[in-house]
Motif scaffolding. Structure first.
Motif, PDB file in Angstrom:
ATOM      1  N   PRO A 111     -29.568   4.151  14.838  1.00  0.00           N
ATOM      2  CA  PRO A 111     -30.924   4.554  14.450  1.00  0.00           C
ATOM      3  C   PRO A 111     -31.944   4.458  15.582  1.00  0.00           C
ATOM      4  O   PRO A 111     -31.751   3.738  16.567  1.00  0.00           O
ATOM      5  N   THR A 118     -37.647   4.129  10.637  1.00  0.00           N
ATOM      6  CA  THR A 118     -36.279   4.076  11.138  1.00  0.00           C
ATOM      7  C   THR A 118     -35.526   5.323  10.686  1.00  0.00           C
ATOM      8  O   THR A 118     -35.526   5.662   9.501  1.00  0.00           O
ATOM      9  N   LEU A 156     -31.882   6.375   6.849  1.00  0.00           N
ATOM     10  CA  LEU A 156     -30.467   6.000   6.760  1.00  0.00           C
ATOM     11  C   LEU A 156     -29.818   6.461   5.459  1.00  0.00           C
ATOM     12  O   LEU A 156     -28.607   6.675   5.410  1.00  0.00           O
TER      13      LEU A 156
END
Length: 213
Positions: A111, A118, A156
């Protein structure tokens, strides 16, 4: 750990992975989203793109493919490294060998902090053209027609958000730029982050040590 990376790097000619590659001039156009401060829509950057094979397996054997970008911005120089992975959640961190530079997703694998959030960064081939993953044929393919990729980011567990287009169009004939190194070349608005950064940092330090940098 650093000494091990340095030793392996010396055996590989200065790079632990992706020891050789082809370099091209490319145009990165930011046309959507808040990718970087000051990177308004339709902002264009001239970048250098390096295409490589991680293991340098012979001929057309499947390999983990890489695209590295050398991006000069108003905030400073940014190096972004992408490798062939899956596209979906859970597969974005899994390296996948491929036979074509223009099939499937490329991601940063680890990341980034992108303006305080993020995210992973991704490159996705555009169109239906299939370009062999042979470096000895890549110059000819780029000369025949530019290669186009969509630049995107995703949390994510979230969906990919498009930001711009990368158009790879001309063989690079400039001076040697040295290693593409995201640990050295990043900016506060866009830099690597996450718990695995120690491992990555040691890998790049080992490579630099082997090259005498």
């Amino acid at each position: 750990m650093r000494g091990g990376f340095a030793a392996f790097s010396r055996l590989r000619g200065g790079h632990v992975f992706h020891p050789s590659g082809n370099m091209y001039v490319a145009t990165l156009t930011i046309d959507r989203g808040d990718f970087l401060r000051g990177a308004a829509r339709n902002r264009t950057y001239e970048v250098v793109a390096r295409f490589s094979r991680a293991l340098s397996l012979p001929g057309g054997l499947p390999d983990i493919l890489g695209i590295a970008l050398h991006v000069p911005t108003e905030e400073g120089l940014i190096d972004l490294l992408f490798a062939t992975t899956g596209r979906r959640v859970g597969a974005r961190h899994v390296l996948l060998p491929r036979r074509s530079f223009t099939s499937g997703a490329y991601t940063t694998l680890m990341p980034y902090a992108v303006r305080g959030r993020t995210a992973l960064l991704g490159l996705f081939p555009q169109g239906h053209r299939r370009v062999s993953a042979r470096l000895d044929r890549l110059d000819e393919a780029v000369a025949a027609a530019p290669l186009s990729f969509r630049l995107a980011s995703a949390s994510l567990l979230g969906r990919w958000r498009p930001h711009g287009t990368l158009r790879v169009h001309t063989l690079w004939t400039g001076e040697d730029l040295g290693a593409f190194d995201p640990e050295l070349h990043n900016v506060p608005e866009l830099h690597p982050t996450g718990p695995f950064q120690t491992f990555r940092r040691e890998a790049y330090r080992g490579s630099r040590r082997a090259r005498g940098e």
